[in-house]
Design a protein around this motif. Structure first.
Motif, PDB file in Angstrom:
ATOM      1  N   LYS A   2       0.836  -1.200   0.000  1.00 35.18           N
ATOM      2  CA  LYS A   2       0.000   0.000   0.000  1.00 35.18           C
ATOM      3  C   LYS A   2       0.878   1.260   0.000  1.00 35.18           C
ATOM      4  O   LYS A   2       1.736   1.433   0.868  1.00 35.18           O
ATOM      5  CB  LYS A   2      -0.886   0.002   1.241  1.00 35.18           C
ATOM      6  CG  LYS A   2      -1.870   1.162   1.269  1.00 35.18           C
ATOM      7  CD  LYS A   2      -2.506   1.301   2.644  1.00 35.18           C
ATOM      8  CE  LYS A   2      -3.877   0.683   2.670  1.00 35.18           C
ATOM      9  NZ  LYS A   2      -4.642   1.073   3.885  1.00 35.18           N
ATOM     10  N   ILE A   3       0.658   2.119  -0.999  1.00 32.71           N
ATOM     11  CA  ILE A   3       1.439   3.356  -1.122  1.00 32.71           C
ATOM     12  C   ILE A   3       0.509   4.544  -0.874  1.00 32.71           C
ATOM     13  O   ILE A   3      -0.514   4.693  -1.548  1.00 32.71           O
ATOM     14  CB  ILE A   3       2.057   3.469  -2.534  1.00 32.71           C
ATOM     15  CG1 ILE A   3       2.865   2.204  -2.865  1.00 32.71           C
ATOM     16  CG2 ILE A   3       2.940   4.708  -2.636  1.00 32.71           C
ATOM     17  CD1 ILE A   3       3.252   2.088  -4.332  1.00 32.71           C
ATOM     18  N   ILE A   5      -0.025   8.395  -1.235  1.00 30.68           N
ATOM     19  CA  ILE A   5       0.483   9.499  -2.063  1.00 30.68           C
ATOM     20  C   ILE A   5      -0.176  10.794  -1.606  1.00 30.68           C
ATOM     21  O   ILE A   5      -1.405  10.912  -1.648  1.00 30.68           O
ATOM     22  CB  ILE A   5       0.176   9.234  -3.555  1.00 30.68           C
ATOM     23  CG1 ILE A   5       0.745   7.871  -3.991  1.00 30.68           C
ATOM     24  CG2 ILE A   5       0.737  10.356  -4.427  1.00 30.68           C
ATOM     25  CD1 ILE A   5       0.217   7.391  -5.337  1.00 30.68           C
ATOM     26  N   PRO A  25       0.499   2.951   5.667  1.00 33.71           N
ATOM     27  CA  PRO A  25       1.059   2.523   4.378  1.00 33.71           C
ATOM     28  C   PRO A  25       2.405   1.799   4.514  1.00 33.71           C
ATOM     29  O   PRO A  25       3.095   1.944   5.524  1.00 33.71           O
ATOM     30  CB  PRO A  25       1.263   3.852   3.642  1.00 33.71           C
ATOM     31  CG  PRO A  25       1.529   4.839   4.737  1.00 33.71           C
ATOM     32  CD  PRO A  25       0.654   4.404   5.891  1.00 33.71           C
ATOM     33  N   ASP A  26       2.750   1.048   3.454  1.00 29.38           N
ATOM     34  CA  ASP A  26       4.082   0.433   3.368  1.00 29.38           C
ATOM     35  C   ASP A  26       5.071   1.416   2.778  1.00 29.38           C
ATOM     36  O   ASP A  26       6.280   1.245   2.886  1.00 29.38           O
ATOM     37  CB  ASP A  26       4.032  -0.809   2.466  1.00 29.38           C
ATOM     38  CG  ASP A  26       3.007  -1.806   2.962  1.00 29.38           C
ATOM     39  OD1 ASP A  26       3.146  -2.267   4.102  1.00 29.38           O
ATOM     40  OD2 ASP A  26       2.044  -2.097   2.215  1.00 29.38           O
ATOM     41  N   MET A  27       4.539   2.435   2.107  1.00 30.10           N
ATOM     42  CA  MET A  27       5.389   3.445   1.475  1.00 30.10           C
ATOM     43  C   MET A  27       4.636   4.776   1.471  1.00 30.10           C
ATOM     44  O   MET A  27       3.421   4.792   1.291  1.00 30.10           O
ATOM     45  CB  MET A  27       5.710   3.017   0.048  1.00 30.10           C
ATOM     46  CG  MET A  27       6.619   3.949  -0.699  1.00 30.10           C
ATOM     47  SD  MET A  27       7.012   3.254  -2.331  1.00 30.10           S
ATOM     48  CE  MET A  27       8.285   4.387  -2.836  1.00 30.10           C
ATOM     49  N   ILE A  29       4.715   8.607  -0.344  1.00 32.01           N
ATOM     50  CA  ILE A  29       5.296   9.520  -1.337  1.00 32.01           C
ATOM     51  C   ILE A  29       4.686  10.898  -1.096  1.00 32.01           C
ATOM     52  O   ILE A  29       3.468  11.075  -1.183  1.00 32.01           O
ATOM     53  CB  ILE A  29       4.992   9.053  -2.782  1.00 32.01           C
ATOM     54  CG1 ILE A  29       5.561   7.647  -3.015  1.00 32.01           C
ATOM     55  CG2 ILE A  29       5.578  10.041  -3.789  1.00 32.01           C
ATOM     56  CD1 ILE A  29       5.220   7.055  -4.382  1.00 32.01           C
ATOM     57  N   THR A  50       8.756   1.825   6.818  1.00 36.47           N
ATOM     58  CA  THR A  50       7.995   2.415   5.722  1.00 36.47           C
ATOM     59  C   THR A  50       8.943   3.241   4.853  1.00 36.47           C
ATOM     60  O   THR A  50       9.592   4.154   5.358  1.00 36.47           O
ATOM     61  CB  THR A  50       6.887   3.339   6.281  1.00 36.47           C
ATOM     62  OG1 THR A  50       6.087   2.585   7.201  1.00 36.47           O
ATOM     63  CG2 THR A  50       6.008   3.886   5.182  1.00 36.47           C
ATOM     64  N   CYS A  52      10.024   6.089   2.462  1.00 36.21           N
ATOM     65  CA  CYS A  52       9.473   7.434   2.275  1.00 36.21           C
ATOM     66  C   CYS A  52      10.212   8.163   1.165  1.00 36.21           C
ATOM     67  O   CYS A  52      11.443   8.146   1.115  1.00 36.21           O
ATOM     68  CB  CYS A  52       9.580   8.236   3.571  1.00 36.21           C
ATOM     69  SG  CYS A  52       8.563   7.562   4.905  1.00 36.21           S
ATOM     70  N   LEU A  76       9.291  -0.002  -9.226  1.00 37.75           N
ATOM     71  CA  LEU A  76       8.607  -0.800  -8.215  1.00 37.75           C
ATOM     72  C   LEU A  76       7.742  -1.835  -8.930  1.00 37.75           C
ATOM     73  O   LEU A  76       6.856  -1.461  -9.699  1.00 37.75           O
ATOM     74  CB  LEU A  76       7.729   0.141  -7.377  1.00 37.75           C
ATOM     75  CG  LEU A  76       7.360  -0.227  -5.969  1.00 37.75           C
ATOM     76  CD1 LEU A  76       8.591  -0.448  -5.110  1.00 37.75           C
ATOM     77  CD2 LEU A  76       6.493   0.871  -5.368  1.00 37.75           C
ATOM     78  N   GLU A 165      -2.621   0.560  -4.342  1.00 39.61           N
ATOM     79  CA  GLU A 165      -2.396  -0.819  -3.888  1.00 39.61           C
ATOM     80  C   GLU A 165      -1.716  -1.545  -5.033  1.00 39.61           C
ATOM     81  O   GLU A 165      -2.284  -1.645  -6.118  1.00 39.61           O
ATOM     82  CB  GLU A 165      -3.720  -1.515  -3.567  1.00 39.61           C
ATOM     83  CG  GLU A 165      -4.390  -1.018  -2.309  1.00 39.61           C
ATOM     84  CD  GLU A 165      -3.861  -1.702  -1.042  1.00 39.61           C
ATOM     85  OE1 GLU A 165      -2.882  -2.483  -1.137  1.00 39.61           O
ATOM     86  OE2 GLU A 165      -4.435  -1.431   0.028  1.00 39.61           O
ATOM     87  N   TYR A 172      -2.023  -2.841 -10.376  1.00 40.44           N
ATOM     88  CA  TYR A 172      -2.251  -1.854  -9.327  1.00 40.44           C
ATOM     89  C   TYR A 172      -3.594  -1.161  -9.476  1.00 40.44           C
ATOM     90  O   TYR A 172      -4.209  -1.162 -10.540  1.00 40.44           O
ATOM     91  CB  TYR A 172      -1.128  -0.820  -9.300  1.00 40.44           C
ATOM     92  CG  TYR A 172      -1.118   0.158 -10.447  1.00 40.44           C
ATOM     93  CD1 TYR A 172      -0.440  -0.143 -11.628  1.00 40.44           C
ATOM     94  CD2 TYR A 172      -1.783   1.377 -10.350  1.00 40.44           C
ATOM     95  CE1 TYR A 172      -0.434   0.762 -12.678  1.00 40.44           C
ATOM     96  CE2 TYR A 172      -1.771   2.286 -11.408  1.00 40.44           C
ATOM     97  CZ  TYR A 172      -1.103   1.969 -12.568  1.00 40.44           C
ATOM     98  OH  TYR A 172      -1.105   2.859 -13.611  1.00 40.44           O
TER      99      TYR A 172
END
Ligand SMILES: [Mn+2]
Length: 180
Positions: A2-3, A5, A25-27, A29, A50, A52, A76, A165, A172
Motif C-alpha cells: 500500500k502506497i 500518495i 502505508p508500506d510506502m 510519497i 515504511t 518514504c 517498483l 495498492e 495496481y
C-alpha cells in the motif's frame, strides 16, 4: 503493498497525520510543499520500515536537507515512477511537458502536485491503443496522478490523498480518498 500518495501539506500536518494513521502505508510519497521536517513526517509514517520519498516543491526552497531532490525516479514491481512537484513543468498551464518528461525517462507512472486539484488520467499524447492497454502498464503515455492537497484543496476539491495498492505481479489500483 500500500502506497500513500500526498502533496502540498504546507506545514499544516493534522490531515497528513490522520491519513498516515488511517492507512498505515508500506510506502509514503510526498510530492512537495511539505514545508516541514521530512525526518519527522517519515517518523510518523513508520520509517525506516515504511519507505518514504519526498520531492522538492516551490515552497520548500529553504530546506536544510541536502539530500532533498526535485525529482524522484524509481522502479517498483515493474513500474517506473516519476515523482515531481510540477512547478518546473508549469503544470498550471497544461500537462504535456510533465507527461513528456516522464515518458522521456521511460516512466509509466507520473506523480505530481502543486495544483492542489486531484487528477487521474493518461498523458496528452494518448491514443486509443494506449487507453486500452494503459491499465496493464504497456501504455506509451504515463498514467498521470495528482492527489490534490491534503491541507489546502482548490478547485472545489476536498482535503485528500491517493492510495495505490500494488500487487506482486505489478497490477495496481488507485483510489482517491478525502478527509472529512
Ligand atoms: Mn507548489
Amino acid at each position: 503493498m500500500k502506497i500513500l500518495i500526498v502533496s502540498d501539506s504546507h506545514g499544516t500536518n493534522g490531515p497528513l497525520r490522520t491519513a498516515i494513521m488511517k492507512e498505515s502505508p508500506d510506502m509514503l510519497i510526498h510530492l512537495g510543499d511539505s514545508e516541514y521536517s521530512h525526518s519527522e513526517i517519515a517518523e510518523w509514517a513508520g520509517a525506516p520500515k515504511t519507505a518514504c520519498v519526498f520531492v522538492k516543491g516551490n515552497c520548500d526552497s529553504f530546506s536544510l536537507d541536502p539530500s532533498f531532490k526535485s525529482d524522484a525516479v524509481f522502479t517498483l514491481k515493474g513500474h517506473k515512477f516519476f515523482c515531481t512537484h510540477g512547478h518546473r513543468q508549469r503544470v498550471n498551464y497544461g500537462l504535456l511537458t510533465l507527461s513528456l518528461t516522464a515518458q522521456e525517462q521511460g516512466c509509466d507512472i507520473c506523480l505530481f502536485g502543486h495544483t492542489h486539484v486531484p487528477y487521474d488520467s493518461f498523458g496528452d499524447a494518448v491514443t486509443e491503443f494506449d487507453r486500452y492497454y494503459g491499465s496493464d502498464g504497456f501504455s506509451a503515455s504515463p498514467r498521470i496522478l495528482n492527489p490534490g492537497s491534503i491541507s489546502y484543496p482548490r478547485g472545489g476539491s476536498s482535503r485528500g490523498y491517493m492510495v495505490m495498492e500494488m500487487e506482486e505481479d505489478g497490477r495496481y489500483d488507485v483510489k482517491y480518498c478525502t478527509i472529512s
